[in-house]
Design a protein around this motif. Structure first.
Motif: not given
Length: 281
Positions: A163-192
């Motif tokens: 169950v700890v493995v499952s939770a770790a994988l859930f959290v580890g993969m879930g925060v990929t969504g947070g790291a992916s905010v980098a796409y928005t930062v890149a878009k705002e940094r280079h709007a043109a």
């Protein structure tokens, strides 16, 4: 898919998957358009619409994007977070659980499924948090830290309760969504050059998904027991510790990249605020 493969065989599952992708491709070809038909309907900053000028504009945008240190910081952290996550969840997670926990493939696949649930929930959740708070680099940095902690638990313990493995994988993969905010930062940094910016760091991210299976596979092969279980090589617990050590080390580098990105963005924001502040004179 593991349950379906157990019931009907891998060939039927792969044929069905290929058929679904083919139908999706036909739908894209039938309904998606490259650009608005009328020039006046195109968004501000869109390219000229001619093939020659479009290519020239894309190449110029790519040069501007690649000359920015922020691009490389975001690209490297996505290379690590996405590449390592996809390698664990998509390739080595199930054999690891089958091998060390002595459970059926269906049980291992269900455990790993928690990671994909986290991925599906994490992206809209972290996107909403980022939009509402305006704290984009903080979300990225926090996500990289949590990624490191989640996989660090498995690295340190190797065989914690399932169950700890499952939770770790859930959290580890879930925060990929947070790291992916980098796409928005890149878009705002280079709007043109938003297309070049997001495309560049996305390419770096999925390059990681191509590189790390080989890296982690090489690390594991050094600890092969000589046995094959359900079609996959069986490795020792120490081998999996080394493999998750690769993930943890990648997490450390991702945290450093996210921290550097945060500092650079905040420094620019302070400089811009100072420059726009009214003078005492």
């Amino acid at each position: 898919m593991a349950v379906a493969a157990g019931a009907t065989g891998w060939r039927a599952v792969l044929v069905a998957s290929a058929g679904g992708v083919f139908l999706a491709a036909l739908a894209v070809g039938a309904f998606v358009r490259d650009r608005p038909a009328n020039v006046e309907d195109r968004p501000a900053g869109a390219d000229s619409g001619t093939d020659h000028d479009s290519l020239r504009e894309v190449l110029a945008g790519a040069r501007r994007v690649l000359s920015d240190v922020d691009t490389w910081l975001m690209g490297v952290l996505l290379f690590l977070v996405i590449g390592l996550n996809f390698t664990v969840v998509g390739l080595w997670g199930v054999p690891y659980i089958v091998n060390l926990y002595d459970v059926p493939v269906s049980t291992a696949a269900t455990t790993v499924l928690a990671a994909n649930v986290g991925f599906a929930l994490g992206s809209p959740l972290f996107g909403a948090v980022s939009d509402r708070t305006g704290r984009r680099t903080e979300v990225i940095l926090g996500s990289c830290v949590v990624f490191l902690l989640a996989y660090g638990v498995i690295f340190l313990t190797v065989t914690p309760p399932l169950v700890v493995v499952s939770a770790a994988l859930f959290v580890g993969m879930g925060v990929t969504g947070g790291a992916s905010v980098a796409y928005t930062v890149a878009k705002e940094r280079h709007a043109a050059d938003s297309g070049a910016a997001t495309g560049t760091i996305n390419g770096m991210a999925y390059f990681g998904a191509a590189v790390f299976p080989a890296v982690m596979g090489a690390a594991l092969d050094a600890y092969w027991t000589g046995a094959v279980v359900d079609g996959a090589r069986a490795y020792t617990a120490q081998g999996y510790r080394v493999a998750f050590g690769v993930v943890a080390a990648g997490g450390v580098v991702a945290v450093l990249c996210a921290a550097a990105l945060h500092v650079r963005v905040r420094r620019r924001e302070r400089a811009a605020a100072t420059a726009s502040a009214p003078s005492d004179d």
